[in-house]
Design a protein around this motif. Structure first.
Motif, short mmCIF file in Angstrom:
data_model
loop_
_atom_site.label_atom_id
_atom_site.label_comp_id
_atom_site.label_asym_id
_atom_site.label_seq_id
_atom_site.Cartn_x
_atom_site.Cartn_y
_atom_site.Cartn_z
N LEU A 47 0.84 -1.26 0.07
CA LEU A 47 -0.19 0.42 -0.03
C LEU A 47 0.67 1.31 0.07
N MET A 48 1.87 1.31 0.63
CA MET A 48 2.96 2.49 0.75
C MET A 48 3.83 2.95 -0.55
N ARG A 49 4.40 1.61 -1.32
CA ARG A 49 4.06 1.85 -1.99
C ARG A 49 3.55 2.30 -3.37
N ARG A 50 2.17 2.13 -3.38
CA ARG A 50 1.55 3.22 -4.36
C ARG A 50 1.25 3.97 -4.14
N SER A 51 0.83 4.21 -2.40
CA SER A 51 -0.02 5.52 -2.40
C SER A 51 0.83 6.24 -1.29
N HIS A 52 2.27 6.06 -1.10
CA HIS A 52 2.44 7.11 -0.27
C HIS A 52 2.38 9.07 -0.54
N PRO A 53 2.23 8.93 -2.31
CA PRO A 53 2.50 10.19 -2.74
C PRO A 53 1.06 10.59 -1.77
N ASP A 54 -0.05 9.85 -2.04
CA ASP A 54 -1.41 10.55 -1.33
C ASP A 54 -1.27 10.75 0.07
N PHE A 55 -1.12 9.65 0.37
CA PHE A 55 -0.78 10.04 2.39
C PHE A 55 -0.10 11.57 2.47
N LEU A 56 0.93 11.25 1.75
CA LEU A 56 1.81 13.43 2.04
C LEU A 56 1.18 13.82 1.72
N LYS A 57 1.04 13.81 0.80
CA LYS A 57 -0.21 15.47 0.08
C LYS A 57 -1.39 15.08 1.04
N HIS A 58 -1.86 14.06 1.36
CA HIS A 58 -2.98 14.42 2.43
C HIS A 58 -2.57 14.82 4.01
N GLY A 59 -1.29 14.86 4.29
CA GLY A 59 -0.82 15.55 5.31
C GLY A 59 -0.60 16.67 5.70
N ARG A 60 0.25 16.87 4.71
CA ARG A 60 0.78 18.15 3.76
C ARG A 60 -0.58 19.14 4.58
N ASP A 61 -1.48 18.44 3.49
CA ASP A 61 -3.13 19.40 3.61
C ASP A 61 -3.17 19.65 5.06
N THR A 63 -1.25 19.48 8.01
CA THR A 63 -0.03 20.48 8.51
C THR A 63 -0.50 22.01 8.80
N VAL A 64 -0.26 22.06 7.13
CA VAL A 64 -0.04 22.66 6.21
C VAL A 64 -1.21 24.33 6.55
N ARG A 65 -2.53 23.32 5.99
CA ARG A 65 -3.46 24.25 6.32
C ARG A 65 -4.59 24.20 7.37
N LYS A 66 -4.29 23.01 8.25
CA LYS A 66 -5.12 22.88 8.69
C LYS A 66 -3.90 23.05 10.41
N GLY A 67 -3.19 23.76 10.71
CA GLY A 67 -2.23 23.04 11.59
C GLY A 67 -1.92 21.22 12.23
N ILE A 68 -2.89 21.20 12.23
CA ILE A 68 -2.37 19.19 13.09
C ILE A 68 -1.11 19.26 12.46
N ARG A 69 -0.90 18.31 13.13
CA ARG A 69 0.57 17.72 13.80
C ARG A 69 0.68 16.66 14.37
N GLY A 70 1.85 15.68 13.71
CA GLY A 70 1.92 15.00 14.24
C GLY A 70 0.80 13.33 13.67
N ILE A 71 0.97 14.02 12.47
CA ILE A 71 -0.21 12.98 11.80
C ILE A 71 0.74 11.66 11.66
N ARG A 72 -0.35 10.31 10.95
CA ARG A 72 0.57 9.00 10.92
C ARG A 72 1.48 8.93 9.77
N HIS A 73 0.54 9.56 8.47
CA HIS A 73 1.86 9.76 7.42
C HIS A 73 2.41 11.10 7.51
N SER A 74 3.77 11.15 8.56
CA SER A 74 4.42 12.35 7.87
C SER A 74 5.75 11.71 7.46
N LEU A 75 6.00 13.12 6.77
CA LEU A 75 7.51 13.09 6.06
C LEU A 75 8.35 12.76 6.75
N ALA A 76 8.91 13.71 8.20
CA ALA A 76 9.29 12.97 8.98
C ALA A 76 10.14 12.17 9.73
N ALA A 77 8.42 11.81 9.91
CA ALA A 77 8.45 9.73 10.81
C ALA A 77 9.25 9.35 9.66
#
Length: 134
Positions: A47-61, A63-77
């Motif tokens: 699933l990660m091989r196929r969908s990680h770009p989508d997870f990262l985009k959702h996480g970006r949204d 974090t950046v737009r809603k201020g939510i940190r510590g998401i499950r699919h964090s690029l830093a993690a």
């Protein structure tokens, strides 16, 4: 043609055939990457091989737009877990996790034009010293 010439030609042909057969087999087995630092991934690897770009985009949204940190699919993690034990990076060679996968798939990795490609110091200090290739 002499016997020696025929043998040289046959040997050359055998090497060419062996090389062409090994190429697709080596490619089909996937990239050879350094092992992750921690246990299982936050999602199934397929699933990660196929969908990680989508997870990262959702996480970006989130974090950046809603201020939510510590998401499950964090690029830093992801970087903290998949950075090489040798140098703490996910870029640098075909054995480094992100570069190796993206080179294998012939996809440009541009996350690190802005984001750090090295593990955070706390993650590097907590990483076990042993491990092998995955």
């Amino acid at each position: 043609m002499t016997v020696a010439g025929i043998l040289r030609a046959a040997a050359a042909a055998a090497l060419l055939l062996a090389g062409s057969a090994a190429g697709p087999l080596a490619h089909a087995s996937g990239p050879a990457l350094d092992a992750a630092r921690a246990g299982p991934c936050v999602e199934d690897p397929k699933l990660m091989r196929r969908s990680h770009p989508d997870f990262l985009k959702h996480g970006r949204d989130d974090t950046v737009r809603k201020g939510i940190r510590g998401i499950r699919h964090s690029l830093a993690a992801c970087v903290d877990c998949h950075a090489s034990r040798a140098d703490g990076r996910v870029l640098g060679s075909e054995r480094h996790f992100c570069q190796g996968c993206h080179d294998y798939a012939a996809v440009k990795v541009d996350c690190f034009d802005c984001h750090a490609s090295t593990a955070r110091p706390a993650a590097t200090a907590a990483a076990p010293a042993t491990g092998g290739a995955r």
